[in-house]
Design a protein around this motif. Structure first.
Motif, PDB file in Angstrom:
ATOM      1  N   MET A  31       0.764  -1.121  -0.015  1.00 18.36           N
ATOM      2  CA  MET A  31       0.065  -0.085  -0.121  1.00 18.36           C
ATOM      3  C   MET A  31       0.705   1.451  -0.151  1.00 18.36           C
ATOM      4  O   MET A  31       1.808   1.443   0.875  1.00 18.36           O
ATOM      5  CB  MET A  31      -0.995   0.168   1.290  1.00 18.36           C
ATOM      6  CG  MET A  31      -1.692  -1.408   1.559  1.00 18.36           C
ATOM      7  SD  MET A  31      -2.914  -1.519   0.312  1.00 18.36           S
ATOM      8  CE  MET A  31      -4.274  -0.431   0.551  1.00 18.36           C
ATOM      9  N   PHE A  33       0.292   5.518  -0.362  1.00 21.37           N
ATOM     10  CA  PHE A  33      -0.722   6.430  -0.234  1.00 21.37           C
ATOM     11  C   PHE A  33      -0.136   8.027  -0.472  1.00 21.37           C
ATOM     12  O   PHE A  33       0.803   8.014  -0.161  1.00 21.37           O
ATOM     13  CB  PHE A  33      -1.392   6.509   1.114  1.00 21.37           C
ATOM     14  CG  PHE A  33      -1.980   5.585   1.812  1.00 21.37           C
ATOM     15  CD1 PHE A  33      -1.329   4.345   2.367  1.00 21.37           C
ATOM     16  CD2 PHE A  33      -3.367   4.855   1.182  1.00 21.37           C
ATOM     17  CE1 PHE A  33      -1.815   3.138   2.750  1.00 21.37           C
ATOM     18  CE2 PHE A  33      -3.841   3.908   1.662  1.00 21.37           C
ATOM     19  CZ  PHE A  33      -3.257   2.838   2.400  1.00 21.37           C
ATOM     20  N   TYR A  35      -0.794  11.990   0.448  1.00 22.90           N
ATOM     21  CA  TYR A  35      -1.660  12.994   1.334  1.00 22.90           C
ATOM     22  C   TYR A  35      -1.307  14.362   0.986  1.00 22.90           C
ATOM     23  O   TYR A  35      -0.049  14.759   0.604  1.00 22.90           O
ATOM     24  CB  TYR A  35      -1.344  12.862   2.959  1.00 22.90           C
ATOM     25  CG  TYR A  35      -1.875  11.720   3.373  1.00 22.90           C
ATOM     26  CD1 TYR A  35      -1.066  10.403   3.271  1.00 22.90           C
ATOM     27  CD2 TYR A  35      -3.155  11.502   4.203  1.00 22.90           C
ATOM     28  CE1 TYR A  35      -1.643   9.231   3.861  1.00 22.90           C
ATOM     29  CE2 TYR A  35      -3.413  10.268   4.716  1.00 22.90           C
ATOM     30  CZ  TYR A  35      -2.774   9.259   4.675  1.00 22.90           C
ATOM     31  OH  TYR A  35      -3.326   7.937   5.051  1.00 22.90           O
ATOM     32  N   LEU A  45      -6.254  12.858   3.023  1.00 17.96           N
ATOM     33  CA  LEU A  45      -5.717  11.723   1.746  1.00 17.96           C
ATOM     34  C   LEU A  45      -6.311  12.093   0.465  1.00 17.96           C
ATOM     35  O   LEU A  45      -7.385  12.245   0.334  1.00 17.96           O
ATOM     36  CB  LEU A  45      -6.382  10.267   2.383  1.00 17.96           C
ATOM     37  CG  LEU A  45      -6.121   9.146   1.432  1.00 17.96           C
ATOM     38  CD1 LEU A  45      -4.706   8.869   1.383  1.00 17.96           C
ATOM     39  CD2 LEU A  45      -7.108   7.852   1.828  1.00 17.96           C
ATOM     40  N   THR A  48      -4.858   6.428  -2.960  1.00 15.83           N
ATOM     41  CA  THR A  48      -4.257   5.085  -2.664  1.00 15.83           C
ATOM     42  C   THR A  48      -3.614   5.046  -4.136  1.00 15.83           C
ATOM     43  O   THR A  48      -4.237   4.801  -5.210  1.00 15.83           O
ATOM     44  CB  THR A  48      -5.347   4.093  -2.290  1.00 15.83           C
ATOM     45  OG1 THR A  48      -5.799   4.282  -1.174  1.00 15.83           O
ATOM     46  CG2 THR A  48      -4.207   2.765  -2.028  1.00 15.83           C
ATOM     47  N   THR A  56      -6.838   5.108  -6.564  1.00 18.48           N
ATOM     48  CA  THR A  56      -8.207   5.224  -6.073  1.00 18.48           C
ATOM     49  C   THR A  56      -8.143   6.451  -5.437  1.00 18.48           C
ATOM     50  O   THR A  56      -7.572   6.737  -4.260  1.00 18.48           O
ATOM     51  CB  THR A  56      -8.726   4.103  -5.167  1.00 18.48           C
ATOM     52  OG1 THR A  56      -8.343   2.794  -5.804  1.00 18.48           O
ATOM     53  CG2 THR A  56      -9.939   4.358  -4.849  1.00 18.48           C
ATOM     54  N   LEU A  92       2.789  14.582   1.257  1.00 25.25           N
ATOM     55  CA  LEU A  92       3.259  13.496   1.688  1.00 25.25           C
ATOM     56  C   LEU A  92       2.930  12.053   1.191  1.00 25.25           C
ATOM     57  O   LEU A  92       1.665  11.797   0.892  1.00 25.25           O
ATOM     58  CB  LEU A  92       3.104  13.666   3.159  1.00 25.25           C
ATOM     59  CG  LEU A  92       3.328  14.860   4.102  1.00 25.25           C
ATOM     60  CD1 LEU A  92       2.365  15.494   4.441  1.00 25.25           C
ATOM     61  CD2 LEU A  92       4.405  14.470   5.364  1.00 25.25           C
ATOM     62  N   GLY A  96       2.063   1.335   3.710  1.00 23.97           N
ATOM     63  CA  GLY A  96       1.338   0.493   4.570  1.00 23.97           C
ATOM     64  C   GLY A  96       1.725  -0.908   4.573  1.00 23.97           C
ATOM     65  O   GLY A  96       2.334  -1.180   3.273  1.00 23.97           O
ATOM     66  N   PHE A 107       5.645   7.596   7.062  1.00 21.61           N
ATOM     67  CA  PHE A 107       5.597   8.709   5.995  1.00 21.61           C
ATOM     68  C   PHE A 107       6.819   9.065   5.738  1.00 21.61           C
ATOM     69  O   PHE A 107       8.018   8.772   6.426  1.00 21.61           O
ATOM     70  CB  PHE A 107       4.897   9.902   6.720  1.00 21.61           C
ATOM     71  CG  PHE A 107       3.298   9.618   6.626  1.00 21.61           C
ATOM     72  CD1 PHE A 107       2.879   8.868   7.924  1.00 21.61           C
ATOM     73  CD2 PHE A 107       2.627  10.185   5.961  1.00 21.61           C
ATOM     74  CE1 PHE A 107       1.429   8.844   7.895  1.00 21.61           C
ATOM     75  CE2 PHE A 107       1.297  10.356   5.961  1.00 21.61           C
ATOM     76  CZ  PHE A 107       0.783   9.214   7.128  1.00 21.61           C
TER      77      PHE A 107
END
Lengths: 116, 112
Positions: A31, A33, A35, A45, A48, A56, A92, A96, A107
């Motif tokens: 994962m 992400f 932000y 957020l 993803t 997504t 950022l 995961g 992060f």
């Protein structure tokens, strides 16, 4: 924990241009992400980043404005397109584990973007 | 917005005193995580507490979680000047997608 390198650490851009931010992880992660943190605010957020498929996006964020690539399990890019002063923020990336084991999310150091 | 709330928004205390920050959230969670951010830099993970846990300790940090009240607190004991930072809580939902929803944050200033 994974070591996350984010580039650039900061940039100043002209209105109407685009900036691509890179996120490199030292190990394969499921994962990833992205932000955004607007000045004096908390983190929100954006999306993803999915490996091998389209990202997504969260409500309020669209692919045309924030295109994301995830070519493999260690790398992702976020582009902020058609920059305006409202895009001045810290961006950022985080990673995961993809496991259902209640693992912490880590992060990168962030990219501070200012728009002239 | 699903963003959680933190209070206080800002807190100034003398070095050596304890600092308590509170976090409230709105939905069911898998876990709650606390982060520190120094001067707009990246986030440093401090502690994770699972939904079935009530209290957790890590060094000078103590976190509590009350899922019935949808709230958590972070206690920093014997504060130091280096603790000056912004502190955020973040909740992970229980949908298995690891998405985090952040609280509004508390700006902590330790006065030497």
């Amino acid at each position: 924990s994974a070591v996350i390198s984010q580039k650039p650490s900061r940039d100043i851009c002209q209105r109407g241009t685009s900036l691509t931010i890179q996120c490199q992880v030292d190990s394969q992660v499921t994962m990833m992400f992205w932000y955004r943190q607007q000045p004096g605010q908390s983190l929100t957020l954006i999306a993803t980043a999915n490996q091998g498929s389209e990202a997504t996006y969260e409500s309020g964020f669209v692919i045309d404005k924030f295109p994301i690539s995830r070519p493999n399990l260690t790398f992702s890019t976020l582009t902020v397109s058609n920059l305006s002063p409202e895009d001045s923020s810290i961006y950022l990336c985080s990673v995961g584990t993809g496991a259902t084991g209640n693992q912490p999310q880590h992060f990168g150091d962030g990219t501070r973007l200012s728009i002239l | 917005s699903q963003q959680g709330e933190e209070d206080p928004q800002a807190l100034s205390i003398q070095e050596g005193e304890n600092a308590t920050m509170n976090c409230s959230y709105k939905t069911s969670i898998n876990n709650l995580q606390w982060y520190r951010q120094n001067s707009g830099r990246g986030l440093v993970h401090l502690i994770l507490i699972r939904s079935n846990e009530r209290e957790k300790h890590s060094g000078r940090l103590r976190v509590t979680l009350d899922t019935s009240k949808k709230s958590s607190s972070l206690l920093i004991t014997a504060s130091r000047a280096a603790d000056t930072a912004s502190y955020f809580c973040a909740t992970e939902n229980n949908f298995g997608n690891e998405k985090l929803t952040f609280g509004t944050g508390t700006r902590l200033t330790i006065i030497p």
